[in-house]
Design a protein around this motif. Structure first.
Motif, PDB file in Angstrom:
ATOM      1  N   SER A 112      69.435  -2.843   1.631  1.00 19.49           N
ATOM      2  CA  SER A 112      68.119  -2.226   1.514  1.00 19.49           C
ATOM      3  C   SER A 112      68.029  -1.074   2.513  1.00 19.49           C
ATOM      4  O   SER A 112      68.799  -0.997   3.479  1.00 19.49           O
ATOM      5  N   LYS A 113      67.069  -0.191   2.299  1.00 17.92           N
ATOM      6  CA  LYS A 113      66.865   0.918   3.233  1.00 17.92           C
ATOM      7  C   LYS A 113      66.507   0.392   4.618  1.00 17.92           C
ATOM      8  O   LYS A 113      66.937   0.953   5.633  1.00 17.92           O
ATOM      9  N   GLU A 114      65.716  -0.688   4.644  1.00 18.80           N
ATOM     10  CA  GLU A 114      65.316  -1.263   5.930  1.00 18.80           C
ATOM     11  C   GLU A 114      66.532  -1.798   6.685  1.00 18.80           C
ATOM     12  O   GLU A 114      66.648  -1.620   7.908  1.00 18.80           O
ATOM     13  N   GLN A 115      67.450  -2.442   5.965  1.00 19.58           N
ATOM     14  CA  GLN A 115      68.657  -2.961   6.603  1.00 19.58           C
ATOM     15  C   GLN A 115      69.518  -1.832   7.166  1.00 19.58           C
ATOM     16  O   GLN A 115      70.057  -1.939   8.267  1.00 19.58           O
ATOM     17  N   VAL A 116      69.649  -0.768   6.404  1.00 15.37           N
ATOM     18  CA  VAL A 116      70.447   0.369   6.871  1.00 15.37           C
ATOM     19  C   VAL A 116      69.812   0.989   8.117  1.00 15.37           C
ATOM     20  O   VAL A 116      70.489   1.267   9.113  1.00 15.37           O
ATOM     21  N   SER A 117      68.504   1.195   8.078  1.00  9.87           N
ATOM     22  CA  SER A 117      67.813   1.807   9.215  1.00  9.87           C
ATOM     23  C   SER A 117      67.897   0.917  10.453  1.00  9.87           C
ATOM     24  O   SER A 117      68.137   1.393  11.563  1.00  9.87           O
ATOM     25  N   GLN A 118      67.694  -0.395  10.269  1.00  3.46           N
ATOM     26  CA  GLN A 118      67.758  -1.321  11.400  1.00  3.46           C
ATOM     27  C   GLN A 118      69.155  -1.337  12.011  1.00  3.46           C
ATOM     28  O   GLN A 118      69.311  -1.314  13.239  1.00  3.46           O
ATOM     29  N   ALA A 119      70.166  -1.367  11.150  1.00  2.46           N
ATOM     30  CA  ALA A 119      71.532  -1.397  11.650  1.00  2.46           C
ATOM     31  C   ALA A 119      71.874  -0.117  12.402  1.00  2.46           C
ATOM     32  O   ALA A 119      72.481  -0.151  13.476  1.00  2.46           O
ATOM     33  N   ALA A 120      71.489   1.019  11.848  1.00  2.00           N
ATOM     34  CA  ALA A 120      71.782   2.295  12.498  1.00  2.00           C
ATOM     35  C   ALA A 120      71.057   2.401  13.832  1.00  2.00           C
ATOM     36  O   ALA A 120      71.608   2.889  14.825  1.00  2.00           O
ATOM     37  N   GLU A 121      69.808   1.924  13.866  1.00  2.00           N
ATOM     38  CA  GLU A 121      69.057   1.966  15.120  1.00  2.00           C
ATOM     39  C   GLU A 121      69.704   1.077  16.171  1.00  2.00           C
ATOM     40  O   GLU A 121      69.809   1.448  17.342  1.00  2.00           O
ATOM     41  N   ALA A 122      70.165  -0.104  15.745  1.00  3.17           N
ATOM     42  CA  ALA A 122      70.826  -1.013  16.679  1.00  3.17           C
ATOM     43  C   ALA A 122      72.086  -0.370  17.254  1.00  3.17           C
ATOM     44  O   ALA A 122      72.334  -0.427  18.463  1.00  3.17           O
ATOM     45  N   ALA A 123      72.888   0.236  16.387  1.00  8.73           N
ATOM     46  CA  ALA A 123      74.125   0.871  16.846  1.00  8.73           C
ATOM     47  C   ALA A 123      73.838   2.020  17.803  1.00  8.73           C
ATOM     48  O   ALA A 123      74.544   2.224  18.794  1.00  8.73           O
ATOM     49  N   GLN A 124      72.797   2.782  17.510  1.00  6.49           N
ATOM     50  CA  GLN A 124      72.455   3.932  18.351  1.00  6.49           C
ATOM     51  C   GLN A 124      71.968   3.494  19.727  1.00  6.49           C
ATOM     52  O   GLN A 124      72.276   4.131  20.738  1.00  6.49           O
ATOM     53  N   ARG A 125      71.220   2.378  19.783  1.00  7.15           N
ATOM     54  CA  ARG A 125      70.631   1.952  21.045  1.00  7.15           C
ATOM     55  C   ARG A 125      71.617   1.217  21.938  1.00  7.15           C
ATOM     56  O   ARG A 125      71.408   1.103  23.138  1.00  7.15           O
ATOM     57  N   LEU A 126      72.683   0.690  21.349  1.00  3.38           N
ATOM     58  CA  LEU A 126      73.639  -0.075  22.148  1.00  3.38           C
ATOM     59  C   LEU A 126      74.590   0.879  22.862  1.00  3.38           C
ATOM     60  O   LEU A 126      75.515   1.424  22.269  1.00  3.38           O
ATOM     61  N   GLY A 127      74.348   1.077  24.139  1.00  4.96           N
ATOM     62  CA  GLY A 127      75.196   1.963  24.921  1.00  4.96           C
ATOM     63  C   GLY A 127      76.446   1.246  25.406  1.00  4.96           C
ATOM     64  O   GLY A 127      76.677   0.067  25.120  1.00  4.96           O
ATOM     65  N   GLN A 128      77.223   1.941  26.197  1.00  4.77           N
ATOM     66  CA  GLN A 128      78.496   1.386  26.649  1.00  4.77           C
ATOM     67  C   GLN A 128      78.290   0.174  27.546  1.00  4.77           C
ATOM     68  O   GLN A 128      79.099  -0.758  27.539  1.00  4.77           O
ATOM     69  N   GLY A 129      77.184   0.167  28.310  1.00  6.21           N
ATOM     70  CA  GLY A 129      76.931  -0.968  29.190  1.00  6.21           C
ATOM     71  C   GLY A 129      76.791  -2.261  28.406  1.00  6.21           C
ATOM     72  O   GLY A 129      77.422  -3.277  28.732  1.00  6.21           O
ATOM     73  N   THR A 130      75.979  -2.231  27.358  1.00  6.72           N
ATOM     74  CA  THR A 130      75.788  -3.427  26.545  1.00  6.72           C
ATOM     75  C   THR A 130      77.061  -3.783  25.802  1.00  6.72           C
ATOM     76  O   THR A 130      77.417  -4.962  25.672  1.00  6.72           O
ATOM     77  N   ARG A 131      77.762  -2.798  25.295  1.00  4.77           N
ATOM     78  CA  ARG A 131      79.003  -3.071  24.575  1.00  4.77           C
ATOM     79  C   ARG A 131      80.040  -3.723  25.495  1.00  4.77           C
ATOM     80  O   ARG A 131      80.825  -4.577  25.068  1.00  4.77           O
ATOM     81  N   THR A 132      80.046  -3.318  26.760  1.00  6.97           N
ATOM     82  CA  THR A 132      80.967  -3.931  27.723  1.00  6.97           C
ATOM     83  C   THR A 132      80.635  -5.405  27.919  1.00  6.97           C
ATOM     84  O   THR A 132      81.523  -6.263  27.974  1.00  6.97           O
ATOM     85  N   VAL A 133      79.334  -5.711  28.008  1.00  3.73           N
ATOM     86  CA  VAL A 133      78.914  -7.110  28.153  1.00  3.73           C
ATOM     87  C   VAL A 133      79.270  -7.907  26.896  1.00  3.73           C
ATOM     88  O   VAL A 133      79.730  -9.053  26.973  1.00  3.73           O
ATOM     89  N   LEU A 134      79.054  -7.314  25.725  1.00  2.00           N
ATOM     90  CA  LEU A 134      79.415  -7.984  24.474  1.00  2.00           C
ATOM     91  C   LEU A 134      80.904  -8.296  24.432  1.00  2.00           C
ATOM     92  O   LEU A 134      81.314  -9.384  24.020  1.00  2.00           O
ATOM     93  N   GLU A 135      81.713  -7.347  24.870  1.00  2.52           N
ATOM     94  CA  GLU A 135      83.157  -7.555  24.873  1.00  2.52           C
ATOM     95  C   GLU A 135      83.546  -8.655  25.853  1.00  2.52           C
ATOM     96  O   GLU A 135      84.362  -9.527  25.543  1.00  2.52           O
ATOM     97  N   ALA A 136      82.927  -8.640  27.040  1.00  4.81           N
ATOM     98  CA  ALA A 136      83.248  -9.647  28.051  1.00  4.81           C
ATOM     99  C   ALA A 136      82.874 -11.051  27.586  1.00  4.81           C
ATOM    100  O   ALA A 136      83.515 -12.034  27.974  1.00  4.81           O
ATOM    101  N   ASN A 137      81.836 -11.143  26.757  1.00  5.58           N
ATOM    102  CA  ASN A 137      81.375 -12.449  26.277  1.00  5.58           C
ATOM    103  C   ASN A 137      81.883 -12.772  24.870  1.00  5.58           C
ATOM    104  O   ASN A 137      81.461 -13.778  24.296  1.00  5.58           O
ATOM    105  N   ASP A 138      82.746 -11.903  24.337  1.00  9.14           N
ATOM    106  CA  ASP A 138      83.280 -12.095  22.979  1.00  9.14           C
ATOM    107  C   ASP A 138      82.145 -12.376  22.001  1.00  9.14           C
ATOM    108  O   ASP A 138      82.163 -13.348  21.240  1.00  9.14           O
ATOM    109  N   ALA A 139      81.147 -11.502  22.033  1.00  9.41           N
ATOM    110  CA  ALA A 139      79.916 -11.742  21.269  1.00  9.41           C
ATOM    111  C   ALA A 139      79.691 -10.658  20.229  1.00  9.41           C
ATOM    112  O   ALA A 139      78.602 -10.113  20.112  1.00  9.41           O
ATOM    113  N   TYR A 140      80.710 -10.359  19.445  1.00 12.34           N
ATOM    114  CA  TYR A 140      80.582  -9.310  18.438  1.00 12.34           C
ATOM    115  C   TYR A 140      79.934  -9.806  17.136  1.00 12.34           C
ATOM    116  O   TYR A 140      79.652  -9.020  16.247  1.00 12.34           O
ATOM    117  N   ASP A 141      79.755 -11.132  17.020  1.00 15.84           N
ATOM    118  CA  ASP A 141      79.260 -11.676  15.754  1.00 15.84           C
ATOM    119  C   ASP A 141      77.749 -11.847  15.729  1.00 15.84           C
ATOM    120  O   ASP A 141      77.204 -12.504  14.854  1.00 15.84           O
TER     121      ASP A 141
END
Length: 554
Positions: free
Chosen positions: A143-172
């Motif tokens: 849906s358009k809402e799903q696409v917009s939400q996903a794109a917004e999430a990707a845009q807002r997640l900076g390197q700091g959060t991605r580093t924490v996600l990687e350290a916690n193996d929390a990509y799912d």
């Protein structure tokens, strides 16, 4: 020495390609989502085939599938005439290779779907490249809402959060969780706490706490600036006040009159602390005097006017009438041993009194800290609980226990339900639970509320609306932050807690992840916290300076 098979790329007609009779997959699972994707985008990944009649001269080539049975079947189902193909050299295939390749191609260890974060990055990348939301939604089956939400999430997640996600193996983590993590991209510790809470099923509660704490920090930073500008001393930690400090509301002047806070600002002992005892304002303040005795402030009954009145009464009782100046009787001086014994007894009594006062002061500090933490935890629980209710009420099917509970509650008509009159406070909560605007809840007539079910409401929707009315009544009943307390703070706490137990237990049965403080209410157990976190070095320095200033002025 292995030989690299020769591969030829070609666009083959789907009717030239036949299924492999040695295919071990029994079901191709051609669901609507897959078929729609094939119809919209065609076959993007080539199928792999081998020519079956290569040794027949002048015959039209016929091919057997090795990889891509779902893609081929989907293309034929969608009327696609040709698909991209990779043609292998049959002379270089080994015995059993068909089956080995099927195992390798479909083994979960070798195939991994894109994680939600990777999907979000892909959708965001598509939009960044210039694709429209509508086009991306159509081509990906979202849906358009799903696409917009996903794109917004990707845009807002900076390197700091991605580093924490990687350290916690929390990509799912799902997109809703990822979008929430994006709010705290500048706070890796908060991200780590939220990931941990997600693992334990308390994400919504922890998210509410993190948002509350962030709002509090922001509001308090603004208030600190204002206090510094006005020259008002702020004591950051109410649990670390000097022993002589007392709340301004508990003090009077020499004449027994209540102290005025505006006037007391000029007192050298004036200070303020954060008032966390129940105010909805995260930057609310409570005034105090750091050294009342030094500035002629008294607790009621100890001020000079009250003491003089008490002495006058005592003298009148002893003499039978008002004594005249110079006529009071005097006792004979005691001997030296008696005086020493009296002095020792007096010193012992003072030491005991001081120790008792210090213990009581420490106990008050611990209790104060517990109340602050309990109030904050309860507010966070309330936000998380209402978020659960909003999600529950829009479901297409109701949990099995819901209809029976709503019916029993309406028939029993407990106090929270009796309170429903369509008043503004409960209507506002109801509007929020139903996903309506604030204006809908605060400026509404009975006729307006009657339209909230919708013209074509299903029986399930009607059940949820009835449930929402009951929930709004209970939410209003238990919304005060000190509902968790067991110390009867000047209101009918136990009666409210009894209603809260029934309501919260029901929500738990409906799927609400109960917070620790809510469990305390249900189990009728005290709220408990760990020892208070020590103050930061800057706070310690401020506290020391304030204490020294009070000592100097004594």
């Amino acid at each position: 020495m292995s030989t690299t098979p020769q591969v030829t790329a070609a666009l083959l007609r789907t009717d030239q390609i036949h299924a492999n009779p040695r295919n071990v997959r029994h079901s191709l699972e051609l669901d609507d989502e897959f078929l729609n994707s094939i119809a919209e985008n065609g076959v993007l990944v080539p199928v792999v085939v081998v020519q079956m009649n290569a040794d027949v001269p002048d015959a039209e080539p016929v091919y057997e599938l090795k990889m891509g049975h779902r893609r081929h079947a989907g293309a034929r189902s969608g009327g696609i005439e040709s698909i991209p193909s990779l043609i292998l050299d049959p002379s270089l295939r080994e015995a059993g290779q068909d089956y080995i390749e099927q195992l390798i191609e479909n083994d979960a260890a070798f195939r991994r779907a894109l994680s939600p974060l990777e999907q979000a990055d892909a959708l965001f990348g598509a939009l960044e490249d210039g694709a429209s939301v509508a086009n991306v939604a159509r081509r990906t089956g979202r849906s358009k809402e799903q696409v917009s939400q996903a794109a917004e999430a990707a845009q807002r997640l900076g390197q700091g959060t991605r580093t924490v996600l990687e350290a916690n193996d929390a990509y799912d983590l799902d997109l809703e969780v990822l979008a929430a993590l994006g709010e705290f991209d500048d706070d890796p510790d908060a991200v780590a706490r939220l990931i941990e809470a997600h693992r334990h099923g308390t994400f919504t509660y922890q998210l509410s706490q993190e948002r509350t704490d962030r709002a509090e920090r922001t509001a308090r930073e603004t208030r600190r600036t204002e206090l510094k500008r006005d020259g008002i001393r702020l004591w950051e930690n109410a649990s670390n006040l000097p022993p002589r400090a007392q709340w301004l509301e508990d003090l009077v002047d020499a004449d027994g009159e209540d102290l005025d806070e505006a006037a007391h600002v000029r007192c050298p002992g004036h200070a303020v602390v954060w008032d966390d005892t129940g105010s909805a304002d995260p930057a609310a303040l409570a005034a105090l005097c750091l050294n009342p005795a030094a500035y002629s402030h008294y607790t009621p009954g100890t001020e000079p006017a009250a003491q003089a009145a008490a002495d006058h009464t005592v003298n009148a009782d002893e003499d039978g009438e008002e004594g005249e100046e110079g006529e009071d009787e005097r006792e004979e001086p005691e001997d030296e041993e008696a005086q020493r014994a009296a002095a020792e007894e007096s010193a012992r009594a003072r030491a005991e009194a001081e120790a008792k006062a210090a213990a009581e002061s420490e106990q008050r500090k611990r209790e104060h800290h517990r109340k602050l933490a309990g109030n904050k935890a309860y507010r966070a629980a309330t936000e998380a609980r209402r978020a659960f209710l909003r999600q529950l009420i829009v479901r297409k099917s109701a949990p099995k226990p819901l209809a029976a509970w709503v019916t029993r509650t309406l028939l029993a008509c407990p106090k929270p339900v009796q309170s429903w009159t369509g008043d503004v406070s409960r209507s506002a909560i109801l509007a929020d639970l139903l996903g309506l605007s604030t204006d809908d809840g605060t400026a509404v007539s009975a006729d307006d509320r009657a339209t909230w079910t919708g013209a074509t409401a299903t029986p399930t929707r009607l059940l949820f609306v009835n449930f929402a009315v009951i929930a709004a009544c209970y939410e209003k009943r238990i919304e005060r932050a000190n509902t968790w307390r067991q110390d009867q703070p000047e209101w009918d706490t136990e009666e409210i807690r009894a209603d809260a137990r029934v309501y919260l237990k029901t929500l738990g049965e409906l799927g609400h992840q109960l917070s620790p403080v809510e469990r305390n209410v249900i189990d009728d157990t005290p709220f408990d916290i760990e020892e208070e976190t020590p103050a930061t070095p800057d706070e310690d320095a401020d506290s020391d300076q304030s204490d020294q200033a009070a000592d100097t002025d004594d």
